[in-house]
Scaffold this active site. Structure first.
Site, PDB file in Angstrom:
ATOM      1  N   LYS A  51     -30.817  -1.028 -17.921  1.00 44.12           N
ATOM      2  CA  LYS A  51     -31.042   0.205 -17.156  1.00 44.12           C
ATOM      3  C   LYS A  51     -30.353   1.402 -17.799  1.00 44.12           C
ATOM      4  CE  LYS A  51     -29.404  -1.090 -13.191  1.00 44.12           C
ATOM      5  NZ  LYS A  51     -28.886  -2.414 -13.540  1.00 44.12           N
ATOM      6  N   ARG A  57     -28.200   0.787  -3.518  1.00 48.45           N
ATOM      7  CA  ARG A  57     -27.922  -0.616  -3.831  1.00 48.45           C
ATOM      8  C   ARG A  57     -28.272  -1.538  -2.661  1.00 48.45           C
ATOM      9  NH1 ARG A  57     -24.683  -1.525  -8.444  1.00 48.45           N
ATOM     10  NH2 ARG A  57     -23.637   0.339  -9.176  1.00 48.45           N
ATOM     11  N   ARG A 114     -23.590 -10.756 -26.944  1.00 47.37           N
ATOM     12  CA  ARG A 114     -22.820  -9.514 -27.043  1.00 47.37           C
ATOM     13  C   ARG A 114     -21.322  -9.809 -27.179  1.00 47.37           C
ATOM     14  NH1 ARG A 114     -23.994  -6.220 -22.259  1.00 47.37           N
ATOM     15  NH2 ARG A 114     -22.043  -6.892 -21.337  1.00 47.37           N
ATOM     16  N   ARG A 164     -14.295  -6.870 -23.077  1.00 47.52           N
ATOM     17  CA  ARG A 164     -13.848  -6.372 -21.765  1.00 47.52           C
ATOM     18  C   ARG A 164     -13.525  -7.543 -20.849  1.00 47.52           C
ATOM     19  NH1 ARG A 164     -18.678  -2.541 -20.071  1.00 47.52           N
ATOM     20  NH2 ARG A 164     -18.387  -3.892 -18.278  1.00 47.52           N
ATOM     21  N   ARG A 168     -22.087 -10.987 -10.319  1.00 47.57           N
ATOM     22  CA  ARG A 168     -22.767  -9.694 -10.220  1.00 47.57           C
ATOM     23  C   ARG A 168     -24.274  -9.898 -10.031  1.00 47.57           C
ATOM     24  NH1 ARG A 168     -21.398  -6.735 -15.353  1.00 47.57           N
ATOM     25  NH2 ARG A 168     -22.603  -5.048 -14.440  1.00 47.57           N
TER      26      ARG A 168
END
Length: 195
Positions: free
Chosen positions: A13, A88, A127, A139, A150
């Site tokens: 997105k 959301r 990634r 991260r 998530r």
């Protein structure tokens, strides 16, 4: 042109929203960015948000909706805007409907990025490995367990927006598993059809 972007975390997105914003000359409105800006600017809504965050609590739907309402009244939103990260939930979608209707505007399209969740997990692992191989720091929230949580939150809270907007005839399904330029071309096709 008012565009809403829906899709699970990792679907691309952010990449596509930046592309649309630049190509169409409309601002990409990210709730996180707007929240930080409102707090920094010391707006009335920003002050409320700061107090809530400082208390370690989640910012309410009403505060987030207030920030959206303030932001879309700014000059750069006159031609339209792209919402990324809001709404959301169904409650937020209803609040947004009221905000937009109050301003005699309408949502033009809801872009729904369709992706395979297992492929998203593979993308994340790739990634992470690329970051490590490049000597970068991964991260702390870039791990499969957090990512799956998530995805679950998206599935239970945000995915119900797709039938909500489909019932209003606003959904445009986009195959988010295609290469970035192909996804961009699909989006361009949808947005070109609106003008």
């Amino acid at each position: 042109m008012i565009v809403i972007f829906l899709g699970p975390p990792g679907a691309g997105k952010g990449t596509q929203a930046a592309y649309i914003s630049q190509k169409r000359g409309i601002p990409q409105l990210s709730t996180g960015d707007m929240l930080r800006a409102a707090i920094t600017a010391g707006t009335p809504v920003g002050k409320k948000a700061k107090a809530v965050i400082d208390a370690g609590e989640l910012v309410s739907d009403e505060i987030v909706a207030g920030i959206i309402a303030d932001r879309i009244d700014e000059d750069d939103c006159r031609k339209g805007f792209l919402l990324d990260g809001f709404p959301r939930t169904l409650e937020q979608a209803r609040m947004l409907d009221d905000i937009i209707a109050f301003r005699n505007r309408k949502i033009d399209v809801v872009l729904a990025l369709q992706v395979d969740e297992n492929a998203l997990v593979d993308r994340l692992n790739s990634r992470i490995q690329q970051t490590k191989d490049a000597g970068g720091e991964v991260r702390s929230d870039d791990n499969v367990e957090t990512f799956r949580k998530r995805l679950e939150v998206y599935s239970t809270q945000t995915a119900p927006l797709i039938p909500y907007y489909r019932d209003q005839g606003l959904i445009a399904d986009i195959d988010g598993m295609k290469p970035i330029n192909v996804v961009s071309a699909q989006i361009d096709s949808v947005l070109d059809g609106l003008s």
